[in-house]
Design a protein around this motif. Structure first.
Motif, PDB file in Angstrom:
ATOM      1  N   ASP A 137       5.881  25.696  43.295  1.00 22.80           N
ATOM      2  CA  ASP A 137       7.265  25.827  42.513  1.00 22.80           C
ATOM      3  C   ASP A 137       7.776  25.570  44.055  1.00 22.80           C
ATOM      4  O   ASP A 137       8.828  26.251  44.900  1.00 22.80           O
ATOM      5  CB  ASP A 137       7.451  27.538  42.909  1.00 22.80           C
ATOM      6  CG  ASP A 137       8.355  27.394  42.190  1.00 22.80           C
ATOM      7  OD1 ASP A 137       8.982  27.126  41.250  1.00 22.80           O
ATOM      8  OD2 ASP A 137       8.345  29.176  42.139  1.00 22.80           O
ATOM      9  N   ARG A 138       8.453  24.063  43.292  1.00 22.54           N
ATOM     10  CA  ARG A 138       9.075  23.023  44.585  1.00 22.54           C
ATOM     11  C   ARG A 138      10.061  22.387  44.332  1.00 22.54           C
ATOM     12  O   ARG A 138       8.875  21.084  43.560  1.00 22.54           O
ATOM     13  CB  ARG A 138       8.631  22.558  45.749  1.00 22.54           C
ATOM     14  CG  ARG A 138       9.408  21.778  47.172  1.00 22.54           C
ATOM     15  CD  ARG A 138       8.281  21.608  48.385  1.00 22.54           C
ATOM     16  NE  ARG A 138       9.158  20.266  48.791  1.00 22.54           N
ATOM     17  CZ  ARG A 138       8.251  20.252  50.070  1.00 22.54           C
ATOM     18  NH1 ARG A 138       6.712  20.200  50.027  1.00 22.54           N
ATOM     19  NH2 ARG A 138       9.622  19.138  50.272  1.00 22.54           N
ATOM     20  N   LEU A 139      11.066  21.956  44.185  1.00 24.53           N
ATOM     21  CA  LEU A 139      11.555  20.770  43.585  1.00 24.53           C
ATOM     22  C   LEU A 139      12.628  19.907  44.358  1.00 24.53           C
ATOM     23  O   LEU A 139      13.904  20.915  44.901  1.00 24.53           O
ATOM     24  CB  LEU A 139      11.950  21.054  42.298  1.00 24.53           C
ATOM     25  CG  LEU A 139      13.005  20.236  41.167  1.00 24.53           C
ATOM     26  CD1 LEU A 139      12.434  19.352  40.214  1.00 24.53           C
ATOM     27  CD2 LEU A 139      14.146  20.535  39.996  1.00 24.53           C
ATOM     28  N   PHE A 187       9.236  16.459  42.161  1.00 27.64           N
ATOM     29  CA  PHE A 187       8.273  18.130  42.042  1.00 27.64           C
ATOM     30  C   PHE A 187       7.031  17.425  42.629  1.00 27.64           C
ATOM     31  O   PHE A 187       6.166  16.237  43.020  1.00 27.64           O
ATOM     32  CB  PHE A 187       8.303  18.468  40.856  1.00 27.64           C
ATOM     33  CG  PHE A 187       7.518  17.869  39.506  1.00 27.64           C
ATOM     34  CD1 PHE A 187       6.602  18.381  39.045  1.00 27.64           C
ATOM     35  CD2 PHE A 187       8.302  16.398  38.718  1.00 27.64           C
ATOM     36  CE1 PHE A 187       5.664  17.292  37.731  1.00 27.64           C
ATOM     37  CE2 PHE A 187       7.136  15.584  37.989  1.00 27.64           C
ATOM     38  CZ  PHE A 187       6.500  16.260  37.269  1.00 27.64           C
ATOM     39  N   PHE A 188       6.160  19.132  43.229  1.00 28.37           N
ATOM     40  CA  PHE A 188       5.135  18.247  44.134  1.00 28.37           C
ATOM     41  C   PHE A 188       3.587  18.585  43.200  1.00 28.37           C
ATOM     42  O   PHE A 188       4.067  19.932  42.249  1.00 28.37           O
ATOM     43  CB  PHE A 188       5.098  19.550  45.228  1.00 28.37           C
ATOM     44  CG  PHE A 188       6.921  18.475  45.951  1.00 28.37           C
ATOM     45  CD1 PHE A 188       5.606  17.479  47.278  1.00 28.37           C
ATOM     46  CD2 PHE A 188       7.359  19.432  46.129  1.00 28.37           C
ATOM     47  CE1 PHE A 188       7.200  16.748  47.490  1.00 28.37           C
ATOM     48  CE2 PHE A 188       9.147  18.178  46.382  1.00 28.37           C
ATOM     49  CZ  PHE A 188       8.888  17.014  46.942  1.00 28.37           C
ATOM     50  N   VAL A 225       0.779  15.910  46.651  1.00 26.26           N
ATOM     51  CA  VAL A 225       1.603  14.548  45.556  1.00 26.26           C
ATOM     52  C   VAL A 225       2.548  14.836  44.982  1.00 26.26           C
ATOM     53  O   VAL A 225       3.039  15.908  44.663  1.00 26.26           O
ATOM     54  CB  VAL A 225       0.199  14.150  44.976  1.00 26.26           C
ATOM     55  CG1 VAL A 225       1.170  13.045  44.244  1.00 26.26           C
ATOM     56  CG2 VAL A 225      -0.477  14.087  45.230  1.00 26.26           C
ATOM     57  N   GLU A 226       3.911  13.845  45.712  1.00 26.40           N
ATOM     58  CA  GLU A 226       5.485  13.879  44.789  1.00 26.40           C
ATOM     59  C   GLU A 226       4.900  13.159  44.002  1.00 26.40           C
ATOM     60  O   GLU A 226       4.549  11.945  43.200  1.00 26.40           O
ATOM     61  CB  GLU A 226       5.946  13.096  46.070  1.00 26.40           C
ATOM     62  CG  GLU A 226       5.938  13.498  47.660  1.00 26.40           C
ATOM     63  CD  GLU A 226       7.571  13.305  48.199  1.00 26.40           C
ATOM     64  OE1 GLU A 226       7.845  11.512  47.167  1.00 26.40           O
ATOM     65  OE2 GLU A 226       7.808  13.602  49.199  1.00 26.40           O
ATOM     66  N   CYS A 227       5.720  13.883  42.646  1.00 25.02           N
ATOM     67  CA  CYS A 227       5.695  13.412  41.462  1.00 25.02           C
ATOM     68  C   CYS A 227       6.756  12.955  41.293  1.00 25.02           C
ATOM     69  O   CYS A 227       7.910  14.161  41.403  1.00 25.02           O
ATOM     70  CB  CYS A 227       5.161  14.098  40.169  1.00 25.02           C
ATOM     71  SG  CYS A 227       3.738  15.047  40.812  1.00 25.02           S
ATOM     72  N   SER A 259       2.460   2.437  45.738  1.00 26.35           N
ATOM     73  CA  SER A 259       2.294   2.292  47.143  1.00 26.35           C
ATOM     74  C   SER A 259       2.873   2.699  47.945  1.00 26.35           C
ATOM     75  O   SER A 259       2.271   3.033  49.275  1.00 26.35           O
ATOM     76  CB  SER A 259       3.068   0.805  47.514  1.00 26.35           C
ATOM     77  OG  SER A 259       4.532   1.280  47.257  1.00 26.35           O
ATOM     78  N   ALA A 260       3.432   4.192  47.717  1.00 26.18           N
ATOM     79  CA  ALA A 260       4.096   5.192  48.671  1.00 26.18           C
ATOM     80  C   ALA A 260       3.020   6.562  48.669  1.00 26.18           C
ATOM     81  O   ALA A 260       3.816   7.391  49.330  1.00 26.18           O
ATOM     82  CB  ALA A 260       5.574   5.559  48.408  1.00 26.18           C
ATOM     83  N   GLY A 261       1.708   6.220  47.560  1.00 26.20           N
ATOM     84  CA  GLY A 261       1.364   7.570  47.691  1.00 26.20           C
ATOM     85  C   GLY A 261       2.082   8.206  45.891  1.00 26.20           C
ATOM     86  O   GLY A 261       1.239   9.089  46.509  1.00 26.20           O
ATOM     87  N   GLN A 262       3.209   8.420  45.567  1.00 22.07           N
ATOM     88  CA  GLN A 262       3.284   8.566  44.786  1.00 22.07           C
ATOM     89  C   GLN A 262       2.838   8.381  43.502  1.00 22.07           C
ATOM     90  O   GLN A 262       2.882   7.590  43.465  1.00 22.07           O
ATOM     91  CB  GLN A 262       4.918   8.530  44.489  1.00 22.07           C
ATOM     92  CG  GLN A 262       5.718   8.864  46.200  1.00 22.07           C
ATOM     93  CD  GLN A 262       7.629   8.967  46.076  1.00 22.07           C
ATOM     94  OE1 GLN A 262       7.554   7.445  45.662  1.00 22.07           O
ATOM     95  NE2 GLN A 262       7.945   8.805  46.936  1.00 22.07           N
ATOM     96  N   ILE A 263       3.573   9.608  42.310  1.00 18.05           N
ATOM     97  CA  ILE A 263       3.502   9.728  41.184  1.00 18.05           C
ATOM     98  C   ILE A 263       4.487   9.219  40.218  1.00 18.05           C
ATOM     99  O   ILE A 263       5.349  10.021  40.812  1.00 18.05           O
ATOM    100  CB  ILE A 263       2.583  10.567  40.156  1.00 18.05           C
ATOM    101  CG1 ILE A 263       1.037  10.946  40.704  1.00 18.05           C
ATOM    102  CG2 ILE A 263       2.980  10.339  38.763  1.00 18.05           C
ATOM    103  CD1 ILE A 263       0.547   9.243  40.494  1.00 18.05           C
TER     104      ILE A 263
END
Length: 86
Positions: free
Chosen positions: A9-11, A22-23, A31-33, A74-78
């Protein structure tokens, strides 16, 4: 739902980049989405939060699919595209 993927629950609304973030916790890693929302013209964090809460399930479902496909940038994000609002 995959038990190794949990959404917390983090935005965050990153205003300069017009992104909602969101995470997910994936096997213990955070992981950052990222959703690029520039075209939605969300004016502030309150509007961004309201928008996300309205479509939370759709975004989390799409992010889960992308994580399972290992579609990290490339930054490891979705990077999650905008949901169909129809």
């Amino acid at each position: 739902m995959n038990q190794a993927i949990q959404f917390i629950d983090r935005l965050e609304f990153r205003e300069p980049d017009h992104q909602l973030v969101f995470f997910a916790q994936v096997s213990g890693m955070l992981v950052e989405c990222v959703i690029a929302v520039k075209t939605l013209k969300l004016t502030d964090e309150s509007h961004a939060t309201d928008y996300f809460e309205k479509y939370r399930f759709e975004y989390e479902e799409r992010a889960e699919q992308l994580i399972e496909e290992e579609s990290y940038n490339s930054a490891g994000q979705i990077e999650v595209g905008l949901v169909n609002l129809n």
